[in-house]
Scaffold this motif. Structure first.
Motif, mmCIF file in Angstrom:
data_model
loop_
_atom_site.group_PDB
_atom_site.id
_atom_site.type_symbol
_atom_site.label_atom_id
_atom_site.label_comp_id
_atom_site.label_asym_id
_atom_site.label_seq_id
_atom_site.Cartn_x
_atom_site.Cartn_y
_atom_site.Cartn_z
ATOM 1 N N ARG A 70 1.003 -1.079 0.068
ATOM 2 C CA ARG A 70 -0.107 -0.064 -0.026
ATOM 3 C C ARG A 70 0.866 1.293 -0.001
ATOM 4 O O ARG A 70 0.563 2.219 -0.753
ATOM 5 C CB ARG A 70 -1.072 0.012 1.226
ATOM 6 C CG ARG A 70 -1.904 1.071 1.245
ATOM 7 C CD ARG A 70 -3.081 1.032 2.420
ATOM 8 N NE ARG A 70 -2.097 1.357 3.792
ATOM 9 C CZ ARG A 70 -2.643 1.319 4.872
ATOM 10 N NH1 ARG A 70 -3.904 1.049 5.128
ATOM 11 N NH2 ARG A 70 -1.748 1.496 5.889
ATOM 12 N N GLN A 74 0.874 4.079 -2.972
ATOM 13 C CA GLN A 74 0.653 5.558 -2.683
ATOM 14 C C GLN A 74 1.747 6.328 -3.057
ATOM 15 O O GLN A 74 1.590 7.564 -3.680
ATOM 16 C CB GLN A 74 0.477 5.796 -1.183
ATOM 17 C CG GLN A 74 -0.676 5.145 -0.380
ATOM 18 C CD GLN A 74 -0.736 5.346 1.037
ATOM 19 O OE1 GLN A 74 0.351 5.586 1.692
ATOM 20 N NE2 GLN A 74 -1.952 5.078 1.598
ATOM 21 N N ASP A 77 1.576 6.581 -6.974
ATOM 22 C CA ASP A 77 0.335 7.495 -7.150
ATOM 23 C C ASP A 77 0.919 9.116 -7.274
ATOM 24 O O ASP A 77 0.372 9.661 -7.834
ATOM 25 C CB ASP A 77 -0.822 7.261 -6.383
ATOM 26 C CG ASP A 77 -1.458 5.869 -6.663
ATOM 27 O OD1 ASP A 77 -1.414 5.276 -7.582
ATOM 28 O OD2 ASP A 77 -2.079 5.454 -5.811
ATOM 29 N N ARG A 78 1.745 9.072 -5.953
ATOM 30 C CA ARG A 78 1.833 10.547 -5.832
ATOM 31 C C ARG A 78 3.090 10.849 -6.970
ATOM 32 O O ARG A 78 3.257 12.123 -7.697
ATOM 33 C CB ARG A 78 2.826 10.942 -4.665
ATOM 34 C CG ARG A 78 1.772 10.798 -3.367
ATOM 35 C CD ARG A 78 2.517 11.344 -2.075
ATOM 36 N NE ARG A 78 3.528 10.391 -1.618
ATOM 37 C CZ ARG A 78 3.551 9.555 -0.912
ATOM 38 N NH1 ARG A 78 2.361 9.137 -0.312
ATOM 39 N NH2 ARG A 78 4.672 8.804 -0.352
#
Length: 581
Positions: A70, A74, A77-78
């Motif tokens: 996860r 993240q 994604d950033r």
């Protein structure tokens, strides 16, 4: 089973009433002495408990892996959001350049403005396209798990390089010319060669690098071998790193517009249109940006910084005229063992620009800066150094600025206070000159012993003279400035790493003042930022004793193959010339 139940009845009372029992809670049993059925039942019980323990551990491991996955998602994604935002920004800039390039509003420019505007457009477009291509390759690599295969560059249509130029041949052959196929090992036969030519320059002389790549083949195995091509900053172009460096140095250091460089090169029989020169500079600026960011982190690693700003004109294509922009400059302390300076091109002089610069950037690994900032007491620095917001930042003022106010009095001859103040400041500066070669601790001790009494006497004298001069006059203004900033002017007495004035950085800003007289204005915000990047690296190379052209040429030659993890090796203070430099 009856035996086991009997044993359990004999256990202490607490074992019956403390909940479920595990195998480790039972007293040791001799399974061989038990009846077969009881021994088998206990063995199954112990096996089941071990399986439960293994399952619990597997669940813990799975939860940990899920958390790690996860976090990784993240972060990705950033990164993707940041990359998409940058691609959107670059695409927008390209569209705006196209509108400016073909818009009717450019008709309002005169000939000189139009010429610089066209050069800047070509330079910006090349830089943006290079950045966009790099971001798209990164996105493709993230999506496919590997880098997108590079398309073969198109052969550009250009004039042949002049035959009268000196040729320097570089021959490249494979490490071994024996066939490497299993079971062969026979000597290969040279069947030809490929040749590419790149235009380069040494000061006052153009010459051509001729790269000859020999072709070796094994007639038995039908195998062809050839040395790998040398990576270049501009693939498929004719410019070598030395010529690109020369173009940037001529533009950013010697302040020669591209149309003048075009005319100078033409005298050597070399055709380099100013649009081509601008495209080279744009692509080089995009390649230098990661090094500039690392250099910024190096500057901000110093706990004592000089800061100053200077105005430059910026062309506004929509209005057909220029507006005022600013170059903000930051340098490591004059007393720091490793010098360095960095410039940032900004659209204004507001406090938001130094605030943003000193706030750091988590995406790029730069933390928030803290330390002592030496300035000229311009009001824009007040919020940057507000102790209520930034208790870890200390303000120091430039003594030279206070002295200049009295120097103006002395030149005008309107007040004898000016001459006396200049004599007192001269004694303070004479002490400082004697402490130049000391380390920080020794310098601080000697300042307290020698310079502090001079400052105490100066303050007493100024307070006495202030009572004798009228309010609103030049003498009163000079005295009020010194007394009003007394704590920041004398801050250097308490820290040996702080310089007495900001003259060190003012000398580093002089190239921008010279550029204002030569190229008159910056063609666009991107062009100003690109010039700031190049001048930051070049001026820092000068401070470290390097020749600007030799430094930039070697850096541009090594950037295509330099690992990101080792890009710090190309910083001006760490640079070592390569073998071919």
């Amino acid at each position: 089973m009856q035996y086991v139940l009997a044993r359990m009845r004999l256990m202490p009372w607490s074992w019956h009433h403390t909940g479920m029992l595990g195998a480790h809670d039972l007293p040791p049993l001799n399974l061989q002495a038990l009846p077969p059925e009881a021994a088998a039942w206990i063995a199954r019980w112990q096996h089941a408990e071990r399986q439960l323990a293994l399952r619990d551990q597997a669940l813990v491991d799975r939860d940990r892996e899920l958390l790690q996955a996860r976090d990784l998602l993240q972060r990705k994604d950033r990164d993707i959001a940041w990359r998409d935002a940058k691609i959107e920004k670059i695409t927008f800039e390209l569209a705006r350049l196209k509108r400016w390039k073909f818009g009717a509003s450019s008709e309002a420019m005169d000939a000189d403005q139009r010429r610089l505007f066209e050069e800047t457009i070509a330079e910006d477009e090349a830089s943006l396209r290079a950045q966009l291509e790099q971001l798209r390759l990164q996105a493709a690599a993230d999506d496919a798990g590997k880098a997108k295969p590079k398309e073969a560059p198109r052969q550009p249509r250009r004039q042949a390089l002049p035959e009268h130029l000196r040729r320097v041949e570089h021959r490249h052959e494979p490490d071994s010319t024996d066939c490497q196929e299993p079971g062969c090992g026979r000597p290969m036969t040279r069947i030809g060669e490929d040749m590419s030519e790149r235009l380069d320059i040494v000061p006052a002389e153009f010459f051509v690098h001729r790269h000859i790549y020999g072709k070796w083949a094994c007639r038995c195995c039908q195998v062809l071998r050839q040395a790998s091509s040398i990576p270049e900053l501009i693939e498929g172009g004719m410019a070598a790193s030395g010529l690109i460096a020369h173009t940037l140095i001529s533009r950013c250091v010697d302040h020669l517009p591209y149309y003048r460089q075009e005319a100078i090169n033409a005298r050597s029989g070399v055709h380099t249109p100013r649009s081509t020169l601008a495209a080279w500079a744009g692509q080089a600026g995009a390649a230098l940006e990661p090094l500039y960011e690392v250099h910024k982190a190096f500057i901000l690693a110093c706990r004592v910084l000089h800061a100053d700003e200077t105005p430059v004109k910026l062309l506004d294509p929509g209005a057909g005229k220029t507006r005022r922009a600013y170059v903000w400059a930051y340098a490591r302390s004059w007393h720091d063992a490793v010098p360095g300076v960095i410039y940032e091109f900004c659209l204004g002089r507001g406090a938001q620009y130094p605030k943003t610069f000193l706030a750091g950037n988590a995406q790029q690994g730069r933390g928030r800066w803290s330390g002592t900032l030496l300035t000229d007491r311009y009001g824009g620095y007040d919020s940057v150094l507000d102790p209520r917001i930034h208790p870890d930042r200390i303000s120091a003022a430039c003594v030279a600025h206070a002295r200049r106010k009295f120097d103006e009095l002395a030149r005008d001859g309107t007040s004898p206070i000016g001459d006396e103040a200049i004599r007192r400041y001269a004694r303070i500066y004479a002490v400082e000159a004697e402490l130049k070669d000391m380390n920080d601790d020794e310098r601080q001790a000697q300042r307290q012993r020698l310079a502090k009494p001079l400052w105490d006497n100066l303050k007493q004298w100024l307070e006495l003279e202030r009572r004798l001069v009228a309010d609103g006059g030049a003498a009163a203004g000079a005295i009020d400035y010194t007394l009003g900033h007394w704590s920041t002017l004398t801050r250097y007495l308490d820290d040996g790493a702080v310089a007495i004035d900001n003259n060190h950085l003012e000398r580093q800003i002089k190239p921008w003042a010279m550029g204002r007289r030569a190229w008159l204005f910056a063609g666009s915000e991107l062009a100003g930022q690109r010039t700031a990047m190049v001048m930051s690296l070049v001026q820092s190379a000068r401070l470290n004793g390097h020749d600007p052209w030799a430094y930039l040429r070697d850096v541009l030659a090594r950037l295509p193959t330099q690992l990101n993890s080792r890009i710090e090796e190309l910083l001006p203070h760490r640079w070592q010339p390569s073998a071919v430099c």
